[in-house]
Scaffold this motif. Structure first.
Motif, PDB file in Angstrom:
ATOM      1  N   VAL A 138       0.848  -1.200   0.000  1.00 38.08           N
ATOM      2  CA  VAL A 138       0.000   0.000   0.000  1.00 38.08           C
ATOM      3  C   VAL A 138       0.879   1.245   0.000  1.00 38.08           C
ATOM      4  O   VAL A 138       0.640   2.201  -0.765  1.00 38.08           O
ATOM      5  CB  VAL A 138      -0.950  -0.003   1.218  1.00 38.08           C
ATOM      6  N   ARG A 139       1.907   1.266   0.847  1.00 36.52           N
ATOM      7  CA  ARG A 139       2.801   2.422   0.921  1.00 36.52           C
ATOM      8  C   ARG A 139       3.460   2.698  -0.426  1.00 36.52           C
ATOM      9  O   ARG A 139       3.714   3.847  -0.787  1.00 36.52           O
ATOM     10  CB  ARG A 139       3.896   2.190   1.974  1.00 36.52           C
ATOM     11  N   ARG A 140       3.748   1.631  -1.168  1.00 40.25           N
ATOM     12  CA  ARG A 140       4.456   1.788  -2.440  1.00 40.25           C
ATOM     13  C   ARG A 140       3.494   1.934  -3.621  1.00 40.25           C
ATOM     14  O   ARG A 140       3.930   2.057  -4.763  1.00 40.25           O
ATOM     15  CB  ARG A 140       5.371   0.582  -2.676  1.00 40.25           C
ATOM     16  N   GLY A 141       2.189   1.859  -3.351  1.00 41.52           N
ATOM     17  CA  GLY A 141       1.221   1.970  -4.430  1.00 41.52           C
ATOM     18  C   GLY A 141       1.101   0.718  -5.272  1.00 41.52           C
ATOM     19  O   GLY A 141       0.546   0.749  -6.383  1.00 41.52           O
ATOM     20  N   GLU A 142       1.581  -0.401  -4.754  1.00 44.96           N
ATOM     21  CA  GLU A 142       1.517  -1.675  -5.491  1.00 44.96           C
ATOM     22  C   GLU A 142       0.300  -2.454  -5.009  1.00 44.96           C
ATOM     23  O   GLU A 142       0.393  -3.528  -4.409  1.00 44.96           O
ATOM     24  CB  GLU A 142       2.812  -2.459  -5.278  1.00 44.96           C
ATOM     25  N   LEU A 143      -0.876  -1.895  -5.276  1.00 47.14           N
ATOM     26  CA  LEU A 143      -2.106  -2.429  -4.694  1.00 47.14           C
ATOM     27  C   LEU A 143      -2.428  -3.859  -5.115  1.00 47.14           C
ATOM     28  O   LEU A 143      -2.977  -4.624  -4.307  1.00 47.14           O
ATOM     29  CB  LEU A 143      -3.270  -1.494  -5.026  1.00 47.14           C
ATOM     30  N   PRO A 144      -2.152  -4.294  -6.345  1.00 44.47           N
ATOM     31  CA  PRO A 144      -2.449  -5.702  -6.675  1.00 44.47           C
ATOM     32  C   PRO A 144      -1.742  -6.709  -5.766  1.00 44.47           C
ATOM     33  O   PRO A 144      -2.222  -7.814  -5.558  1.00 44.47           O
ATOM     34  CB  PRO A 144      -1.962  -5.821  -8.126  1.00 44.47           C
ATOM     35  N   GLU A 145      -0.589  -6.299  -5.233  1.00 44.85           N
ATOM     36  CA  GLU A 145       0.151  -7.222  -4.371  1.00 44.85           C
ATOM     37  C   GLU A 145      -0.513  -7.403  -3.007  1.00 44.85           C
ATOM     38  O   GLU A 145      -0.246  -8.379  -2.311  1.00 44.85           O
ATOM     39  CB  GLU A 145       1.595  -6.731  -4.183  1.00 44.85           C
ATOM     40  N   VAL A 146      -1.363  -6.446  -2.614  1.00 53.32           N
ATOM     41  CA  VAL A 146      -2.041  -6.563  -1.324  1.00 53.32           C
ATOM     42  C   VAL A 146      -2.867  -7.843  -1.289  1.00 53.32           C
ATOM     43  O   VAL A 146      -2.824  -8.621  -0.326  1.00 53.32           O
ATOM     44  CB  VAL A 146      -2.921  -5.325  -1.051  1.00 53.32           C
ATOM     45  N   GLY A 147      -3.629  -8.056  -2.350  1.00 52.99           N
ATOM     46  CA  GLY A 147      -4.422  -9.274  -2.417  1.00 52.99           C
ATOM     47  C   GLY A 147      -3.566 -10.526  -2.432  1.00 52.99           C
ATOM     48  O   GLY A 147      -3.945 -11.556  -1.881  1.00 52.99           O
ATOM     49  N   GLN A 148      -2.389 -10.431  -3.045  1.00 51.84           N
ATOM     50  CA  GLN A 148      -1.486 -11.583  -3.098  1.00 51.84           C
ATOM     51  C   GLN A 148      -1.063 -12.009  -1.694  1.00 51.84           C
ATOM     52  O   GLN A 148      -1.032 -13.201  -1.378  1.00 51.84           O
ATOM     53  CB  GLN A 148      -0.256 -11.220  -3.925  1.00 51.84           C
ATOM     54  N   TYR A 149      -0.769 -11.031  -0.839  1.00 53.41           N
ATOM     55  CA  TYR A 149      -0.297 -11.355   0.505  1.00 53.41           C
ATOM     56  C   TYR A 149      -1.452 -11.657   1.463  1.00 53.41           C
ATOM     57  O   TYR A 149      -1.275 -12.392   2.438  1.00 53.41           O
ATOM     58  CB  TYR A 149       0.547 -10.210   1.061  1.00 53.41           C
ATOM     59  N   CYS A 150      -2.628 -11.079   1.186  1.00 51.40           N
ATOM     60  CA  CYS A 150      -3.758 -11.263   2.098  1.00 51.40           C
ATOM     61  C   CYS A 150      -4.773 -12.290   1.594  1.00 51.40           C
ATOM     62  O   CYS A 150      -5.787 -12.527   2.256  1.00 51.40           O
ATOM     63  CB  CYS A 150      -4.477  -9.930   2.319  1.00 51.40           C
ATOM     64  N   ALA A 151      -4.512 -12.874   0.446  1.00 54.15           N
ATOM     65  CA  ALA A 151      -5.484 -13.802  -0.143  1.00 54.15           C
ATOM     66  C   ALA A 151      -5.764 -14.966   0.804  1.00 54.15           C
ATOM     67  O   ALA A 151      -4.844 -15.651   1.263  1.00 54.15           O
ATOM     68  CB  ALA A 151      -4.958 -14.325  -1.473  1.00 54.15           C
ATOM     69  N   GLY A 152      -7.040 -15.175   1.086  1.00 59.75           N
ATOM     70  CA  GLY A 152      -7.445 -16.297   1.934  1.00 59.75           C
ATOM     71  C   GLY A 152      -7.078 -16.141   3.393  1.00 59.75           C
ATOM     72  O   GLY A 152      -7.245 -17.073   4.183  1.00 59.75           O
ATOM     73  N   SER A 153      -6.572 -14.981   3.789  1.00 58.93           N
ATOM     74  CA  SER A 153      -6.131 -14.789   5.166  1.00 58.93           C
ATOM     75  C   SER A 153      -7.322 -14.520   6.087  1.00 58.93           C
ATOM     76  O   SER A 153      -8.230 -13.769   5.735  1.00 58.93           O
ATOM     77  CB  SER A 153      -5.147 -13.622   5.251  1.00 58.93           C
ATOM     78  N   ALA A 154      -7.285 -15.141   7.258  1.00 62.82           N
ATOM     79  CA  ALA A 154      -8.301 -14.872   8.281  1.00 62.82           C
ATOM     80  C   ALA A 154      -7.854 -13.753   9.215  1.00 62.82           C
ATOM     81  O   ALA A 154      -8.577 -13.394  10.149  1.00 62.82           O
ATOM     82  CB  ALA A 154      -8.578 -16.138   9.083  1.00 62.82           C
ATOM     83  N   ASP A 155      -6.693 -13.171   8.960  1.00 62.04           N
ATOM     84  CA  ASP A 155      -6.156 -12.101   9.799  1.00 62.04           C
ATOM     85  C   ASP A 155      -7.054 -10.870   9.665  1.00 62.04           C
ATOM     86  O   ASP A 155      -7.211 -10.319   8.564  1.00 62.04           O
ATOM     87  CB  ASP A 155      -4.734 -11.780   9.348  1.00 62.04           C
ATOM     88  N   PRO A 156      -7.659 -10.387  10.764  1.00 61.85           N
ATOM     89  CA  PRO A 156      -8.560  -9.223  10.664  1.00 61.85           C
ATOM     90  C   PRO A 156      -7.859  -7.973  10.150  1.00 61.85           C
ATOM     91  O   PRO A 156      -8.493  -7.118   9.533  1.00 61.85           O
ATOM     92  CB  PRO A 156      -9.065  -9.046  12.097  1.00 61.85           C
ATOM     93  N   ARG A 157      -6.553  -7.843  10.370  1.00 63.91           N
ATOM     94  CA  ARG A 157      -5.831  -6.687   9.852  1.00 63.91           C
ATOM     95  C   ARG A 157      -5.841  -6.686   8.326  1.00 63.91           C
ATOM     96  O   ARG A 157      -6.020  -5.642   7.694  1.00 63.91           O
ATOM     97  CB  ARG A 157      -4.385  -6.688  10.369  1.00 63.91           C
ATOM     98  N   CYS A 158      -5.632  -7.869   7.757  1.00 62.93           N
ATOM     99  CA  CYS A 158      -5.673  -7.984   6.299  1.00 62.93           C
ATOM    100  C   CYS A 158      -7.071  -7.673   5.775  1.00 62.93           C
ATOM    101  O   CYS A 158      -7.233  -6.992   4.754  1.00 62.93           O
ATOM    102  CB  CYS A 158      -5.259  -9.391   5.879  1.00 62.93           C
ATOM    103  N   GLN A 159      -8.080  -8.181   6.470  1.00 59.97           N
ATOM    104  CA  GLN A 159      -9.454  -7.947   6.021  1.00 59.97           C
ATOM    105  C   GLN A 159      -9.790  -6.459   6.045  1.00 59.97           C
ATOM    106  O   GLN A 159     -10.407  -5.929   5.114  1.00 59.97           O
ATOM    107  CB  GLN A 159     -10.428  -8.734   6.907  1.00 59.97           C
ATOM    108  N   ARG A 160      -9.355  -5.768   7.100  1.00 57.92           N
ATOM    109  CA  ARG A 160      -9.617  -4.325   7.179  1.00 57.92           C
ATOM    110  C   ARG A 160      -8.890  -3.573   6.072  1.00 57.92           C
ATOM    111  O   ARG A 160      -9.415  -2.612   5.497  1.00 57.92           O
ATOM    112  CB  ARG A 160      -9.206  -3.793   8.561  1.00 57.92           C
TER     113      ARG A 160
END
Length: 743
Positions: free
Chosen positions: A711-733
């Motif tokens: 997010v800081r680097r503006g590489e938004l597609p990668e956010v989903g890559q790291y948070c995909a399928g994650s149950a971590d509430p931080r990722c969901q937010r």
């Protein structure tokens, strides 16, 4: 008429035992209900004769002719590492010439022998009431088995006199490490202020009363003078049918545990005397197989045999400690075509057959223990069998990283080969879901494992030790497991309640007060202690008079028992943590420093003291303490990590980066990545976090840190890559925020 030899030998052995029992060494204590050994053997001659040659009778003996097995004919032992000991006789005394506390060689008389098969160790009396165990032992196995030699318990390693592993050091101290399981009714007599011992015992070795409890009331019963003599006046009732009762009596020694400082408590529940460990990393493999020296209890309580009521004495004759039969004949007493009426659920078939084990009769693999009780060697020569009596599961190899009995023997074959062979023999049911799979994922910090951990915690058909382990591992998953953890506080198993109380100790003060206060009334001492520790900072938290008094009494009692057993750094650490939580910071610092005097390389005490000093504004002293530790252990990652965090907090970023890189590991990568990100060094931060993720692919913190960096680097597609399928509430937010902003 001449007496048959088979009767004569036991009587001769008994006479030898009684003759040895007459002299009472300096450590003997005539203590209340405990009586001298000969009072027991006078009536129980058959049992005494069996005991006379047992491992128990050899657990501690005076170093004299007939007891010393090692070669003391002026024999030199030399290890390539530089360890040198010469074993010799001086008159009637057995002596070792070796390096002492001052680094100089000297002659030291042997005071006691310690064990006998497959090795015998030797104890030396030192100042302060200490008995120290040599790090070179005698291999008492037959010569054809590689024995009849001196050998190092730490081959290739030489410890300097300032190291706690040197023979004069803390971890070779018999009083602290071994005594309570090698003598009967032992009292350490430890004085925490002077760090000295006045250790005494009622039985030098493990004798009758070590297992049956004190004998005076039994003698009164036999004489007809006892007013109340349930179970013939003995504290331990070996006819008690309660599940686990007999096993718990043996577990007082045959377990890996932490003492509660209340004595052995014969006949009482195990958790009134100690806290047995669960299947923790470093002690057990993820599937529950033994890894470190954990003895038998933790393995056996995982087994179906334990669940069905099998006890130690079903297989081991308790007085001789020998197996009741040799080879497969022992297992066939139950596992046979006729079955055993004591265990009606047992399958009735011919197990001692190639149709079952698929190996040639008499060859390796045809013995039941080869597959169901694989051994692991400790202390160089002591091969001990895993008592979980488990079905071999080579299919779990890739999931848990644990060894399997098949490829341990068939070293040229793969786990996949073994798994396919077993499935071909027995069908696909052998691949049923195993708790080891869940534990392996939890150890990797997989956030998706929460549901499986919850199921294990709540599944009362599982062994208590498995459910307690699930509770321990569940402590790192926060709110996701809160419901299961709270239910575990009310579980029927004291072991499960204990682990739940330990986890709750890390929650907020209000939660601890709400959930732990009822456990101050728990029937188990271990649980009450743990509840009190968790509430140690709550004495002024608006408790009513009764609760405040109850907590105060429990804390005071717990502290005194910790002081009486603070002869090891881990106990000193526990004592210091307790005092710190109570706000008694100066006293806590004293005991942290005492722990480091006992073992300067004890990392938990060093990092805890550094943390406390930093909190008091003594940052430079804290950093110096960590640097001293790194001089002793240059590659210790925990110390490097702690120093890196401290320097980063002080704004000394370049130094912090150096130490965090040296710390290695996924957690250090996470902290280093955050520091680099804060400094605007985004490419280095990403590379560091990705390196950590390669080490721990399921680590939720690393994945979220990478997502935030994207997010800081503006590489938004990668956010989903790291948070995909994650149950971590931080990722969901974070994902919701991105969607809400239309990105």
């Amino acid at each position: 008429m001449q007496m048959p030899m088979k009767y004569l030998i036991p009587i001769l052995l008994l006479l030898v035992t009684l003759a040895e029992a007459e002299p009472r060494p300096p450590g003997f204590r005539d203590d209340g209900d405990y009586v001298s050994q000969d009072r027991c053997t006078a009536c129980h001659t058959r049992e005494a004769a069996a005991w006379a040659t047992s491992h128990h009778s050899w657990s501690l003996r005076e170093a004299r002719q007939g007891n010393v097995l090692g070669n003391f004919d002026n024999v030199e032992f030399a290890d390539p590492s530089g360890v040198r000991m010469r074993f010799l006789r001086q008159g009637e005394h057995y002596v070792v010439n070796t390096e002492g506390e001052d680094g100089q060689r000297a002659d030291f008389p042997i005071a006691y022998t310690f064990g006998f098969d497959p090795l015998q160790q030797y104890l030396i009396e030192r100042p302060g009431g200490r008995l120290q165990s040599l790090t070179v032992a005698w291999d008492s196995r037959p010569r054809e088995a590689g024995g009849q030699r001196w050998f190092s318990l730490y081959p290739g390693q030489r410890f300097s006199p300032d190291d706690a592993l040197h023979w004069t050091g803390r971890y070779q101290n018999w009083n602290a490490m071994c005594a309570d399981c090698h003598s009967g009714n032992l009292r350490k007599g430890y004085d925490a202020a002077s760090d000295t011992f006045q250790t005494t015992w009622s039985e030098m070795a493990v004798g009758c009363q070590s297992c049956h409890g004190p004998g005076q009331r039994h003698l009164d019963w036999a004489a007809g003078t006892a007013k109340e003599a349930g179970n013939k006046g003995l504290a331990v009732d070996f006819h008690d049918p309660a599940k686990g009762y007999l096993v718990e009596q043996c577990a007082r020694c045959h377990s890996r545990r932490e003492t509660l400082g209340a004595g052995s408590q014969p006949g009482q529940p195990l958790l009134d005397a100690m806290r047995p460990v669960v299947l923790s990393p470093g002690l057990y493999h993820a599937d529950g197989q033994m890894l470190d020296e954990v003895f038998e209890y933790g393995s056996f309580t995982q087994s179906r045999m334990y669940e069905k009521g099998v006890t130690c004495s079903n297989c081991h004759e308790p007085h001789s400690t020998q197996l009741r039969a040799e080879g497969n004949d022992l297992c066939k007493a139950c596992h046979n075509p006729a079955g055993n009426p004591r265990f009606p659920s047992l399958g009735k078939k011919d197990y001692d057959s190639p149709r079952h084990h698929f190996h040639q009769a008499g060859a390796p693999g045809s013995q039941c223990v080869d597959c169901h009780m694989p051994p692991r060697t400790y202390m160089g020569v002591d091969a001990r069998r895993d008592h979980a009596l488990r079905i071999p599961r080579p299919d779990l190899d890739g999931k848990t990283g644990a060894p399997d009995a098949c490829t341990t023997c068939h070293k040229d074959r793969s786990a996949d080969w073994a798994a396919q062979a077993i499935e071909g023999w027995y069908g696909p049911s052998v691949r049923d879901t195993h708790y080891g799979e869940t534990f392996a994922r939890a150890r990797r910090h997989d956030p998706a494992v929460i549901r499986d951990l919850a199921q294990l915690i709540e599944d009362t058909t599982r062994p208590d030790i498995v459910r307690a382990t699930a509770v321990e591992l569940g402590g790192g998953y926060g709110a996701g497991l809160q419901g299961s953890l709270l239910a575990a506080l009310r579980d029927e198993s004291a072991q499960v309640r204990l682990q739940a109380a330990r986890v709750i100790e890390g929650q907020s003060p209000g939660q601890r007060l709400q959930y732990l206060l009822p456990l101050l009334r728990d029937p188990s001492l271990a649980v009450r202690d743990q509840a009190a520790r968790g509430l140690a900072d709550a004495q002024g938290a608006g408790l009513d008079t009764a609760d405040k008094e109850r907590l105060g009494v429990q804390l005071a009692d717990h502290e005194q028992r910790l002081l009486a057993t603070a002869d090891l750094p881990a106990t000193r650490l526990n004592l210091a943590l307790l005092l710190e939580r109570q706000g008694r910071v100066d006293a806590a610092i004293v005991h942290y420093r005492q722990a480091l005097q006992q073992d300067a390389r004890y990392v938990p005490a060093r990092t805890a003291l550094a943390r406390l000093l930093l909190a008091r504004g003594q940052g430079e002293e804290s950093a110096q303490l960590l640097r001293e530790g790194l001089r002793l252990q240059a590659n210790e990652p925990q110390l490097a990590w702690a120093l890196g965090l401290l320097l980063a907090q002080q704004g000394r970023n370049d130094e912090a980066i150096t130490w965090l890189r040296q710390a290695r590991g996924a957690r250090a990568a996470y902290n280093l990545g955050l520091l680099l990100e804060r400094m605007g060094r985004f490419d280095e931060a990403k590379s560091t976090l990705l390196d950590g993720l390669r080490q721990a692919p399921d680590d939720a913190d690393l994945r979220f840190a990478l997502a935030w960096l994207a997010v800081r680097r503006g590489e938004l597609p990668e956010v989903g890559q790291y948070c995909a399928g994650s149950a971590d509430p931080r990722c969901q937010r974070l994902l919701q925020s991105i969607r809400g902003n239309g990105r």
